[in-house]
Motif scaffolding. Structure first.
Motif, PDB file in Angstrom:
ATOM      1  N   UNK A  68      32.396  34.658  33.915  1.00  0.00           N
ATOM      2  CA  UNK A  68      32.292  33.218  34.180  1.00  0.00           C
ATOM      3  C   UNK A  68      33.646  32.537  33.987  1.00  0.00           C
ATOM      4  N   UNK A  69      34.329  32.901  32.910  1.00  0.00           N
ATOM      5  CA  UNK A  69      35.646  32.319  32.643  1.00  0.00           C
ATOM      6  C   UNK A  69      36.630  32.681  33.751  1.00  0.00           C
ATOM      7  N   UNK A  70      36.561  33.918  34.233  1.00  0.00           N
ATOM      8  CA  UNK A  70      37.451  34.336  35.307  1.00  0.00           C
ATOM      9  C   UNK A  70      37.236  33.532  36.576  1.00  0.00           C
ATOM     10  N   UNK A  71      35.961  33.385  36.980  1.00  0.00           N
ATOM     11  CA  UNK A  71      35.655  32.614  38.186  1.00  0.00           C
ATOM     12  C   UNK A  71      36.084  31.159  38.030  1.00  0.00           C
ATOM     13  N   UNK A  72      35.802  30.602  36.871  1.00  0.00           N
ATOM     14  CA  UNK A  72      36.156  29.209  36.614  1.00  0.00           C
ATOM     15  C   UNK A  72      37.675  29.030  36.598  1.00  0.00           C
ATOM     16  N   UNK A  73      38.388  29.964  35.965  1.00  0.00           N
ATOM     17  CA  UNK A  73      39.845  29.874  35.880  1.00  0.00           C
ATOM     18  C   UNK A  73      40.483  29.959  37.255  1.00  0.00           C
ATOM     19  N   UNK A  74      39.965  30.854  38.094  1.00  0.00           N
ATOM     20  CA  UNK A  74      40.497  30.968  39.451  1.00  0.00           C
ATOM     21  C   UNK A  74      40.303  29.694  40.246  1.00  0.00           C
ATOM     22  N   UNK A  75      39.127  29.072  40.097  1.00  0.00           N
ATOM     23  CA  UNK A  75      38.853  27.821  40.812  1.00  0.00           C
ATOM     24  C   UNK A  75      39.759  26.699  40.310  1.00  0.00           C
ATOM     25  N   UNK A  76      39.955  26.639  38.991  1.00  0.00           N
ATOM     26  CA  UNK A  76      40.822  25.608  38.420  1.00  0.00           C
ATOM     27  C   UNK A  76      42.258  25.795  38.893  1.00  0.00           C
ATOM     28  N   UNK A  77      42.715  27.034  38.921  1.00  0.00           N
ATOM     29  CA  UNK A  77      44.087  27.312  39.342  1.00  0.00           C
ATOM     30  C   UNK A  77      44.304  26.869  40.794  1.00  0.00           C
ATOM     31  N   UNK A  78      43.356  27.202  41.654  1.00  0.00           N
ATOM     32  CA  UNK A  78      43.458  26.779  43.055  1.00  0.00           C
ATOM     33  C   UNK A  78      43.495  25.261  43.160  1.00  0.00           C
ATOM     34  N   UNK A  91      53.285  24.634  42.156  1.00  0.00           N
ATOM     35  CA  UNK A  91      52.130  25.036  41.362  1.00  0.00           C
ATOM     36  C   UNK A  91      52.236  26.437  40.802  1.00  0.00           C
ATOM     37  N   UNK A  92      53.375  26.768  40.181  1.00  0.00           N
ATOM     38  CA  UNK A  92      53.527  28.104  39.590  1.00  0.00           C
ATOM     39  C   UNK A  92      52.647  28.265  38.347  1.00  0.00           C
ATOM     40  N   UNK A  93      52.909  27.430  37.331  1.00  0.00           N
ATOM     41  CA  UNK A  93      52.165  27.454  36.063  1.00  0.00           C
ATOM     42  C   UNK A  93      52.238  28.791  35.348  1.00  0.00           C
ATOM     43  N   UNK A  94      53.196  29.610  35.714  1.00  0.00           N
ATOM     44  CA  UNK A  94      53.296  30.963  35.183  1.00  0.00           C
ATOM     45  C   UNK A  94      54.747  31.413  35.290  1.00  0.00           C
ATOM     46  N   UNK A  95      55.438  31.660  34.170  1.00  0.00           N
ATOM     47  CA  UNK A  95      56.824  32.125  34.243  1.00  0.00           C
ATOM     48  C   UNK A  95      56.995  33.380  35.086  1.00  0.00           C
ATOM     49  N   UNK A  96      55.992  34.270  35.056  1.00  0.00           N
ATOM     50  CA  UNK A  96      56.097  35.494  35.847  1.00  0.00           C
ATOM     51  C   UNK A  96      56.084  35.188  37.338  1.00  0.00           C
TER      52      UNK A  96
END
Length: 292
Positions: A68-78, A91-96
């Motif tokens: 659930x957290x994975x699905x929610x996190x992916x939707x939030x990131x998009x 919209x990087x939000x990620x140093x990598x």
């Protein structure tokens, strides 16, 4: 030889363009700070409600909770990539991600450090904000500020390889999508889906962070710093590996358009969320009159 009066000397404007470029770079870094702060606040909030035993939304089964957290996190990131700050900064939000785009030639090197610092600062700010808003439940052992934890039977080497491999896979997906015609329009959704899958697959194993900014704030506030270096280093090395593999595959992608004078936004950037993720411009996008 007659010396010309000072007021007749030509005006010197050497420093004008760099100063404008610097202001633009700081403005985009500020966007990344806001995005990372919101991302971490939402991440901690989700874990607080799903993993606090006293919560009405508590999910006892860890595997189900992670899915659930994975699905929610992916939707939030998009969704965050598609916001106004996400469109402006990429919209990087990620140093990598920032490092990988730089290595792929899609992001200017002088902006890497401001972006990375802003993302890490946003990680701490978002985690701290969640603690202020939700209070004690955020610090419960079952929540732990949403800090990523590997499975007890996973050794550091396995965690490192999994986190690096997960990030490398995401970079390859980004490279594949960007290389396709009109693929930039699909990129926010491809990134969100990729992150959701990585969390679902690695969440109960290595933790599935694949983002130094996702782990730094929660781990520091939770006092969980023993393996923090893995979650800071492995995704960046995985991103470098993914960028290298992308180059070896010889994918051709449209040229990146850079903002005029490195200072004024190009009108071509209106409404795009593209992986020039450097300027927020979509390559080959028809120009419009609206500013980016």
């Amino acid at each position: 030889m007659t010396r010309r009066p000072a007021h007749d000397l030509p005006e010197i404007t050497v420093g004008t363009r760099p100063s404008v470029a610097q202001r633009l770079s700081l403005a985009r870094a500020a966007d990344e700070f806001v995005l990372a702060t919101v991302m971490l606040f939402i991440a901690v909030t989700a874990v607080r409600w799903l993993r606090d035993p006293d919560s009405a939304l508590y999910v006892a089964d860890l595997d189900v909770a992670i899915a659930v957290i994975g699905a929610f996190s992916g939707a939030v990131l998009t969704a965050l990539i598609l916001t106004a700050p996400g469109r402006r900064s990429g919209g990087h939000m990620n140093p990598a991600v920032t490092v990988s785009l730089w290595l792929m030639g899609a992001f200017p090197g002088r902006r890497v450090l401001p972006y990375v610092l802003a993302q890490l600062a946003g990680s701490a700010a978002g985690s701290g904000l969640a603690r202020l808003v939700w209070g004690r439940p955020v610090a419960l052992p079952s929540v732990g500020y949403a800090a990523i934890r590997p499975a007890p039977n996973w050794q550091p080497v396995s965690v490192f390889l999994a986190e690096a491999g997960g990030m490398a896979a995401i970079v390859l997906v980004v490279g594949f999508v960007v290389a396709r015609s009109h693929g930039t329009r699909l990129l926010p959704y491809a990134v969100g889906l990729s992150v959701a899958l990585v969390i679902a697959l690695l969440g109960t194993r290595s933790g599935g962070s694949v983002n130094p900014a996702r782990q730094l704030g929660p781990a520091v506030l939770a006092g969980q710093t023993e393996d923090l270096w893995i979650y800071l280093v492995a995704p960046v090395l995985g991103a470098a590996l993914g960028a290298r593999l992308d180059r070896l595959l010889g994918r051709r992608r449209p040229p990146v358009r850079v903002a005029r004078a490195e200072g004024s936004p190009s009108p071509a950037s209106a409404g795009s969320s593209a992986p020039d993720l450097a300027q927020g411009h979509a390559p080959h996008q028809k120009q419009t009159s609206a500013p980016g």
